[in-house]
Motif scaffolding. Structure first.
Motif, short mmCIF file in Angstrom:
data_model
loop_
_atom_site.label_atom_id
_atom_site.label_comp_id
_atom_site.label_asym_id
_atom_site.label_seq_id
_atom_site.Cartn_x
_atom_site.Cartn_y
_atom_site.Cartn_z
N ILE A 1 0.88 -1.18 0.00
CA ILE A 1 0.00 0.00 0.00
C ILE A 1 0.91 1.22 0.00
O ILE A 1 1.50 1.59 1.02
CB ILE A 1 -0.94 0.00 1.22
N ARG A 2 1.07 1.84 -1.17
CA ARG A 2 2.16 2.80 -1.39
C ARG A 2 2.11 4.04 -0.50
O ARG A 2 3.14 4.50 0.00
CB ARG A 2 2.18 3.23 -2.86
N ASP A 3 0.93 4.62 -0.31
CA ASP A 3 0.93 5.84 0.48
C ASP A 3 1.24 5.56 1.95
O ASP A 3 1.82 6.40 2.64
CB ASP A 3 -0.38 6.62 0.33
N TRP A 4 0.93 4.36 2.42
CA TRP A 4 1.24 4.02 3.80
C TRP A 4 2.72 3.70 4.00
O TRP A 4 3.22 3.75 5.12
CB TRP A 4 0.36 2.86 4.26
N VAL A 5 3.44 3.39 2.93
CA VAL A 5 4.89 3.24 3.03
C VAL A 5 5.54 4.56 3.45
O VAL A 5 6.59 4.59 4.09
CB VAL A 5 5.47 2.74 1.69
N GLN A 6 4.90 5.65 3.09
CA GLN A 6 5.47 6.99 3.31
C GLN A 6 4.91 7.68 4.55
O GLN A 6 5.09 8.88 4.73
CB GLN A 6 5.23 7.84 2.07
N HIS A 7 4.27 6.94 5.43
CA HIS A 7 3.68 7.55 6.61
C HIS A 7 4.71 7.97 7.65
O HIS A 7 4.40 8.77 8.54
CB HIS A 7 2.69 6.58 7.27
N ALA A 8 5.91 7.42 7.58
CA ALA A 8 6.93 7.75 8.57
C ALA A 8 8.27 7.93 7.87
O ALA A 8 8.43 7.54 6.70
CB ALA A 8 7.01 6.66 9.63
N LYS A 9 9.24 8.47 8.56
CA LYS A 9 10.50 8.83 7.94
C LYS A 9 11.45 7.66 7.75
O LYS A 9 12.17 7.59 6.75
CB LYS A 9 11.18 9.91 8.78
N PHE A 10 11.46 6.71 8.68
CA PHE A 10 12.50 5.70 8.68
C PHE A 10 12.02 4.27 8.44
O PHE A 10 12.80 3.34 8.60
CB PHE A 10 13.25 5.73 10.02
N ASN A 11 10.76 4.04 8.13
CA ASN A 11 10.33 2.65 8.00
C ASN A 11 9.23 2.50 6.95
O ASN A 11 8.60 3.47 6.54
CB ASN A 11 9.83 2.12 9.35
N VAL A 12 9.02 1.24 6.52
CA VAL A 12 7.98 0.94 5.53
C VAL A 12 6.98 -0.07 6.07
O VAL A 12 6.11 -0.55 5.34
CB VAL A 12 8.61 0.41 4.23
N ASN B 1 2.31 -4.51 5.38
CA ASN B 1 1.75 -5.58 6.21
C ASN B 1 0.23 -5.59 6.33
O ASN B 1 -0.31 -6.15 7.27
CB ASN B 1 2.39 -5.52 7.60
N TRP B 2 -0.43 -5.00 5.35
CA TRP B 2 -1.89 -5.07 5.35
C TRP B 2 -2.33 -6.52 5.12
O TRP B 2 -1.75 -7.25 4.31
CB TRP B 2 -2.46 -4.18 4.26
N ASP B 3 -3.36 -6.93 5.84
CA ASP B 3 -3.86 -8.30 5.72
C ASP B 3 -4.15 -8.66 4.27
O ASP B 3 -4.87 -7.93 3.57
CB ASP B 3 -5.16 -8.47 6.53
N ARG B 4 -3.57 -9.76 3.82
CA ARG B 4 -3.81 -10.35 2.49
C ARG B 4 -3.53 -9.37 1.34
O ARG B 4 -4.12 -9.49 0.27
CB ARG B 4 -5.24 -10.89 2.40
N SER B 5 -2.62 -8.44 1.57
CA SER B 5 -2.25 -7.51 0.50
C SER B 5 -1.25 -8.12 -0.47
O SER B 5 -1.07 -7.62 -1.59
CB SER B 5 -1.67 -6.22 1.10
#
Length: 284
Positions: free
Chosen positions: A162-173, A178-182
């Motif tokens: 889920i690409r926009d959630w990869v960018q929710h924080a500065k140092f981690n993805v 880890n969304w269920d069944r993604s």
């Protein structure tokens, strides 16, 4: 023969591929509850011997594929491991000195033939086709020259993100991975017997029949033996652990404008000698 985990009539089984379907063997080996237990016992040869010459117990359409190893201690993913993928970041660094790593949870994957789930919170579901290895022999600080002897099997992975959630924080993805069944893993385990099975094989991802990603394992910035050696430096690898080895360039996020997966799409991840992992897409 390849090893499979599957569910039929609400009951989980493991066994092997057989003509027209799968052959359940878990009932014949009650001491090994899952394929992880088979791997830990070094029992893949015994299981394959038991299946020799036998017909399917469950025909195609009468079962659903599960994740081959549903209960690993850990799933470790390698990022930016192909030259063109690394170049997408435009940071001027041709080859980083060490590999990028992150963790995924088993619940974030589904089996072959099952839909990837697009969550309510974001439409930005993306694909990443990869080869995954399953550890067979435990080890810590494994020498690179000995690393491939620690592999039990190979499988395929769609490391859905889920690409926009990869960018929710500065140092981690972690949030975006880890969304269920993604994502998906499977369809089966191919027993690993020789280095040529991974040395220079083609990896391809298709969406609705269109090739989106394609590269060869010989072009990895960090070959699989190096991955095992590096990762085992800081954590003990145990039987059933999974290393997802990296994806080529061409994910949907790299299109202009980006092209996200949507319900009705079909994603196929294929690699020489391993097979094809196929999944549709559905909304949560």
């Amino acid at each position: 023969m390849n090893l499979v985990a599957f569910t039929a009539s609400g009951v989980q089984h493991w066994g092997v591929r057989a003509p027209g379907g799968v052959l359940a063997l878990s009932g014949e080996f009650p001491q090994w509850r899952t394929l992880r237990n088979v791997i830990a016992a070094g029992a893949i040869p015994a299981v394959l011997d038991a299946a020799t010459g036998r017909l399917a117990s469950h025909t195609e359409g009468s079962f659903t594929y599960d994740i081959p190893v549903a209960d690993p201690e850990k799933i470790i993913c390698v990022g930016l491991n192909f030259p063109d993928r690394n170049a997408e970041y435009r940071d001027g660094e041709a080859a980083p000195p060490n590999m990028s790593l992150f963790i995924r949870f088993p619940r974030s994957f589904t089996g072959h033939g099952q839909p990837l789930i697009r969550p309510l919170e974001s439409p930005q579901l993306d694909y990443e086709g990869e080869i995954a290895i399953v550890i067979g022999r435990p080890g810590r600080r494994i020498p690179e020259g000995d690393a491939l002897t620690h592999i039990a099997a190979l499988t395929l992975c769609n490391e859905g993100t889920i690409r926009d959630w990869v960018q929710h924080a500065k140092f981690n993805v972690t949030q975006g991975k880890n969304w269920d069944r993604s994502g998906a893993m499977g369809p089966w385990l191919v027993p690993f017997t020789e280095p040529s099975q991974i040395a220079d094989i083609q990896l391809t991802t298709r969406v609705n029949g269109e090739v989106r990603q394609q590269d060869r394992t010989s072009r990895m910035l960090f070959p699989i033996a190096r991955q095992i050696a590096y990762i085992s430096t800081f954590t003990t690898l145990v039987p059933g652990d999974i290393i997802v080895t990296g994806t080529p360039t061409g994910a949907g996020a790299r299109f202009d404008p980006p092209v996200w997966l949507k319900p009705g799409d079909v994603v196929e991840v294929e690699a020489d000698g391993i097979g094809t992992l196929r999944n549709g897409v559905a909304d949560e």
